[in-house]
Design an enzyme around this catalytic site. Sequence first.
Site, short mmCIF file in Angstrom:
data_model
loop_
_atom_site.label_atom_id
_atom_site.label_comp_id
_atom_site.label_asym_id
_atom_site.label_seq_id
_atom_site.Cartn_x
_atom_site.Cartn_y
_atom_site.Cartn_z
N HIS A 10 0.87 -1.34 0.03
CA HIS A 10 -0.16 0.05 -0.11
C HIS A 10 0.95 1.34 -0.22
CE1 HIS A 10 -4.07 1.78 0.54
NE2 HIS A 10 -3.37 2.72 1.12
N ASP A 12 0.01 5.68 -1.10
CA ASP A 12 -0.81 6.72 -1.50
C ASP A 12 -0.05 7.60 -2.37
OD1 ASP A 12 -3.80 6.26 -0.60
OD2 ASP A 12 -2.56 5.74 1.30
N GLU A 112 -8.93 1.47 -3.23
CA GLU A 112 -9.07 1.77 -1.88
C GLU A 112 -10.53 2.26 -1.39
OE1 GLU A 112 -6.67 3.29 2.28
OE2 GLU A 112 -6.21 4.26 0.55
N HIS A 139 -13.65 2.05 2.82
CA HIS A 139 -12.63 3.08 3.50
C HIS A 139 -13.07 3.32 4.89
CE1 HIS A 139 -9.61 6.31 3.93
NE2 HIS A 139 -8.94 5.63 3.61
N HIS A 185 -9.60 -1.48 6.60
CA HIS A 185 -10.63 -0.57 6.69
C HIS A 185 -11.90 -1.15 6.93
CE1 HIS A 185 -8.50 3.03 6.10
NE2 HIS A 185 -7.54 2.57 5.17
N HIS A 206 -2.86 -3.12 4.50
CA HIS A 206 -2.24 -2.12 5.37
C HIS A 206 -2.71 -2.05 6.78
CE1 HIS A 206 -5.17 0.13 3.20
NE2 HIS A 206 -4.85 1.21 3.92
N ASP A 275 1.91 2.08 3.87
CA ASP A 275 1.13 3.36 3.86
C ASP A 275 1.52 4.55 3.64
OD1 ASP A 275 -1.33 4.23 4.14
OD2 ASP A 275 -1.71 4.13 6.26
#
Length: 375
Positions: A10, A12, A112, A139, A185, A206, A275
């Site tokens: 993961h 972003d 995600e 999420h 999540h 993650h 993450d």
Amino acid sequence: MDKHPLIDGHNDLALQLRILHNNRLSRIDLHSLSKLATDINRLQAGGVGAQMFAVYVLCQAQDKDAVRLTLEQVDVIRRMCSKYPELELATSVQELRDSAMRKKIACLISIEGGHSIDSSIPTLRMFYQLGVRSMALTHTCNTPWAESSSILYKEYQRENNSLTDFGEAVVEEMNRLGMIIDLSHSSWATASTVLQLSKAPVIFSHSSAHAVCNHSRNVPDQLLRDLKNNNGLIMVNLHSGFVACSSQANVANVADHFDHIRTVAGAGSIGIGGDFEGALNFPLGLEDVSSYPNLIQELLLRNWTEDELSGVLRLNFLRVFEAVEKVRDQLRERLPSELEIHVAEVRHSCRLNLNALISPKRLPDCGASMSQQLR
């Protein structure tokens, strides 16, 4: 790490490209990004051989333009991974292996949050066609069909129904497609249901161990045992808030999660999902993507074997992805799902109910209530 370059679950970076540069790749050089923890030079220095890049759009986009925004984020990852010769898109286990042979960093695309498909299984299929190979069911917001671990948003709350019939159909279609189900999540109840339902191994891309840091985003021991039975994978999150329940942490705090998960679920159930770019605080010694060797060194000092670490770095993920593809092949004769979510389960006025239209020219007023549209 030279022999087994890391597959990280993961990152972003795409979100930060949107926030900082409005996805204008022509204006930046991804070899060096001083404001971020991720760039090509540091991925190489950190021994990263494949990166799962997250496609994330805000929960506020649910029931609005989440699909459009998701498409734009898929686009920026695909453009990024075709522009730079050090990167290349991978959509299969074989392509991951081929990238490693060519000393390239493979780009995997993961959505995600299930709000990105707008409760539409055909939309899920189209994302697969665009190269998406994993999706987190939620999420920080519930969807009409799955429950989040967060209570930040109040929409789509249900009693004793953490995964609806439509949610089960999404899981089954992901199995049929060969798309990895991601339970980071998701609420514990949703995760538990999916672990029993899915024919293929799943991942937490993650997340960390709840017994070590009691954050709701982390995974309790019972789910870790269920994950082991599913032959799935938890890719440990490095964010300080999830490893130390504090804004300050160190490499030893992260290693404690690895030790605990190994005790409960075995070393074969563990990977790494940093993450980076999705959180603000990271442990001392793990500040950016170049620092993964520091974690491996700490685990070696704790008597983790080279075989265990080759799994953590790479082989465990390849095993899971290969099993997902095998289930896909076994389900080859199954027809694509044509299930539609019931209009009453999706509470927004701009969702066109074609079955209720008397005339093709009768279009809904986005300010009208659902009952007004159906008159």
